[in-house]
Enzyme design. Structure first.
Site, short mmCIF file in Angstrom:
data_model
loop_
_atom_site.label_atom_id
_atom_site.label_comp_id
_atom_site.label_asym_id
_atom_site.label_seq_id
_atom_site.Cartn_x
_atom_site.Cartn_y
_atom_site.Cartn_z
N MET A 1 -11.69 -5.75 5.07
CA MET A 1 -10.88 -4.79 5.83
C MET A 1 -10.62 -5.36 7.23
O MET A 1 -11.55 -5.75 7.94
CB MET A 1 -11.59 -3.45 5.96
CG MET A 1 -11.66 -2.63 4.69
SD MET A 1 -10.06 -2.26 3.93
CE MET A 1 -9.26 -1.31 5.22
N GLY B 1 1.16 -1.94 4.16
CA GLY B 1 1.71 -0.61 3.96
C GLY B 1 2.95 -0.40 4.79
O GLY B 1 4.08 -0.50 4.31
N SER B 2 2.73 -0.18 6.09
CA SER B 2 3.89 0.11 6.95
C SER B 2 4.89 -1.04 6.97
O SER B 2 6.10 -0.80 6.99
CB SER B 2 3.42 0.47 8.36
OG SER B 2 2.31 -0.30 8.74
N GLY C 1 -9.04 4.19 6.67
CA GLY C 1 -8.72 5.60 6.89
C GLY C 1 -7.24 5.88 7.15
O GLY C 1 -6.73 6.90 6.74
N PHE C 2 -6.58 4.93 7.83
CA PHE C 2 -5.20 5.21 8.21
C PHE C 2 -4.34 3.95 8.12
O PHE C 2 -4.83 2.85 8.38
CB PHE C 2 -5.14 5.75 9.65
CG PHE C 2 -5.90 7.03 9.80
CD1 PHE C 2 -5.30 8.26 9.53
CD2 PHE C 2 -7.24 7.02 10.19
CE1 PHE C 2 -6.01 9.45 9.64
CE2 PHE C 2 -7.96 8.20 10.31
CZ PHE C 2 -7.35 9.43 10.03
N MET D 1 -11.90 4.70 -1.15
CA MET D 1 -12.62 4.99 0.10
C MET D 1 -13.24 6.37 -0.09
O MET D 1 -12.85 7.34 0.54
CB MET D 1 -11.65 4.94 1.29
CG MET D 1 -11.26 3.50 1.64
SD MET D 1 -9.75 3.43 2.61
CE MET D 1 -8.54 3.43 1.29
N HIS E 1 -0.95 -1.31 -4.32
CA HIS E 1 -2.23 -0.96 -3.72
C HIS E 1 -2.30 0.55 -3.54
O HIS E 1 -1.42 1.16 -2.91
CB HIS E 1 -2.37 -1.67 -2.38
CG HIS E 1 -3.70 -1.53 -1.72
ND1 HIS E 1 -4.78 -2.31 -2.06
CD2 HIS E 1 -4.13 -0.71 -0.74
CE1 HIS E 1 -5.82 -1.98 -1.30
NE2 HIS E 1 -5.46 -0.99 -0.49
N ASP F 1 -4.52 3.67 -2.21
CA ASP F 1 -5.63 4.02 -1.32
C ASP F 1 -6.10 5.44 -1.58
O ASP F 1 -5.38 6.40 -1.33
CB ASP F 1 -5.16 3.92 0.14
CG ASP F 1 -5.03 2.48 0.60
OD1 ASP F 1 -6.00 1.73 0.46
OD2 ASP F 1 -3.94 2.13 1.10
N SER G 1 0.83 -1.20 0.00
CA SER G 1 0.00 0.00 0.00
C SER G 1 0.86 1.25 0.00
O SER G 1 1.62 1.50 0.94
CB SER G 1 -0.89 0.03 1.23
OG SER G 1 -1.37 1.34 1.42
N MET H 1 -8.70 8.34 -0.61
CA MET H 1 -9.58 8.75 0.50
C MET H 1 -10.05 10.17 0.28
O MET H 1 -9.25 11.04 -0.09
CB MET H 1 -8.82 8.70 1.81
CG MET H 1 -8.19 7.34 2.08
SD MET H 1 -7.30 7.37 3.63
CE MET H 1 -6.69 5.70 3.67
N HIS I 1 -8.02 1.07 -4.33
CA HIS I 1 -9.01 0.90 -3.25
C HIS I 1 -9.66 2.25 -2.99
O HIS I 1 -9.04 3.14 -2.41
CB HIS I 1 -8.25 0.37 -2.02
CG HIS I 1 -9.07 0.23 -0.78
ND1 HIS I 1 -8.51 0.07 0.47
CD2 HIS I 1 -10.42 0.22 -0.58
CE1 HIS I 1 -9.47 -0.03 1.37
NE2 HIS I 1 -10.64 0.07 0.76
N ASP J 1 -6.72 -6.30 4.09
CA ASP J 1 -6.04 -5.00 4.15
C ASP J 1 -6.11 -4.42 5.56
O ASP J 1 -7.19 -4.17 6.08
CB ASP J 1 -6.75 -4.07 3.14
CG ASP J 1 -6.15 -2.68 3.05
OD1 ASP J 1 -5.14 -2.42 3.72
OD2 ASP J 1 -6.70 -1.87 2.27
N GLY J 2 -4.92 -4.22 6.15
CA GLY J 2 -4.83 -3.51 7.42
C GLY J 2 -4.15 -4.31 8.52
O GLY J 2 -4.62 -5.40 8.87
C1 DX5 Z 1 -6.36 1.73 5.34
C2 DX5 Z 1 -5.80 1.37 3.98
C3 DX5 Z 1 -4.69 0.39 4.01
C4 DX5 Z 1 -3.47 0.82 4.80
C5 DX5 Z 1 -2.76 -0.42 5.27
O1 DX5 Z 1 -7.54 2.42 5.17
O2 DX5 Z 1 -6.81 0.81 3.18
O3 DX5 Z 1 -4.34 -0.02 2.71
O4 DX5 Z 1 -2.61 1.62 4.07
O5 DX5 Z 1 -1.68 -0.02 6.04
P1 DX5 Z 1 -0.99 -0.98 7.10
O6 DX5 Z 1 -0.48 -2.17 6.36
O7 DX5 Z 1 0.09 -0.11 7.65
O8 DX5 Z 1 -2.04 -1.33 8.11
ZN ZN Z 2 -6.38 -0.15 1.21
#
Ligand code: DX5
Ligand code: ZN
Length: 219
Positions: free
Chosen positions: A137, A197-198, A142-143, A68, A32, A34, A7, A36, A66, A175-176
């Site tokens: 999810m 992501g992280s 959101g984050f 949102m 990926h 995101d 992500s 928002m 994705h 995801d998440g």
């Molecule tokens: C959250 C996003 C995710 C997010 C995942 O709303 O849809 O894609 O970036 O990040 P990590 O892997 O850090 O939870």
């Molecule tokens: Zn996502």
């Protein structure tokens, strides 16, 4: 077949081009993206112009977008134009889920539907035949950087049962909050597309991707 989808919410935005190229040459399957809008979720990320730039850097790598955003049906053609290959909308974001699925398919993209953690997996029963991907999810959207919600394992298993019974070609993305510590459990529950992501963009991108892929190729 399992697919990794890093992500870019956690990318170094001062070095987008270089980071995308590193992810691609380290052998990612998807990227990926995101999107928002500050309305469907309480955060704003980036929009179509950034995605066209990412597309250029990503070459042939699949862009897994994705959305949102509130009423995504308004923007299907825009995301097609900037290079989305898979377009995933949230079940909760529109009054016309079926119509939006149709628009996405007619535009020539693969279509996914995402569920927030509180939305019953059973809502998919009505639309599963039309989908290329289901996105479960495992955090509130959101984050980045949140912790994986434990109840998600059961939701992934439920989605897997439904997909196997009705549309075995459909992918299940999660995801998440996924990292090396819980990746295997997520795969064992039935996911085959992994968003992170992280866990991918922190420290050494190449090593992170290799570590993820090693576990994903074992299963
Ligand atoms: C959250 C996003 C995710 C997010 C995942 O709303 O849809 O894609 O970036 O990040 P990590 O892997 O850090 O939870
Ligand atoms: Zn996502």
């Amino acid at each position: 077949m399992n697919y990794l989808s890093p992500s870019m919410l956690s990318i170094d935005f001062g070095n987008v081009e270089n980071s995308i190229k590193r992810v691609v040459s380290a052998g990612t399957d998807y990227i990926h993206v995101d999107v928002m809008d500050g309305l469907f979720v309480p955060n704003i990320s980036f929009g179509p112009p950034v995605i066209s730039y990412v597309k250029k850097a990503a070459g042939d790598t699949i862009l897994d977008v994705h959305l949102m955003i509130h009423k995504p049906e308004r923007y299907v053609d825009v995301f097609k134009e900037v290079g989305a290959d898979i377009l995933t909308i949230h079940y909760e974001s529109t009054d016309d889920v079926k119509g939006t699925i149709r628009l996405i398919k007619d535009a020539g993209m693969a279509v996914g539907v995402a569920l927030k953690p509180a939305t019953p997996v059973s809502v998919l029963e009505d639309i599963i035949d039309e989908l290329d991907m289901v996105l479960v999810m495992s955090v509130e959207p959101g984050f980045g950087g949140q912790s994986f919600i434990e109840e998600s394992y059961e939701r992934i298993r439920e989605a897997r049962r439904l997909v196997d019974a009705r549309n075995p070609e459909c992918n299940i993305e999660v995801d998440g909050g996924i990292g090396l510590d819980n990746l295997k459990r997520v795969l064992d529950a039935g996911a085959n597309v992994i968003v992170a992501g992280s866990a991918i963009f922190k420290n050494d991108i190449e090593k992170n991707i290799a570590d993820f892929k090693r576990i994903m190729d074992e299963v």
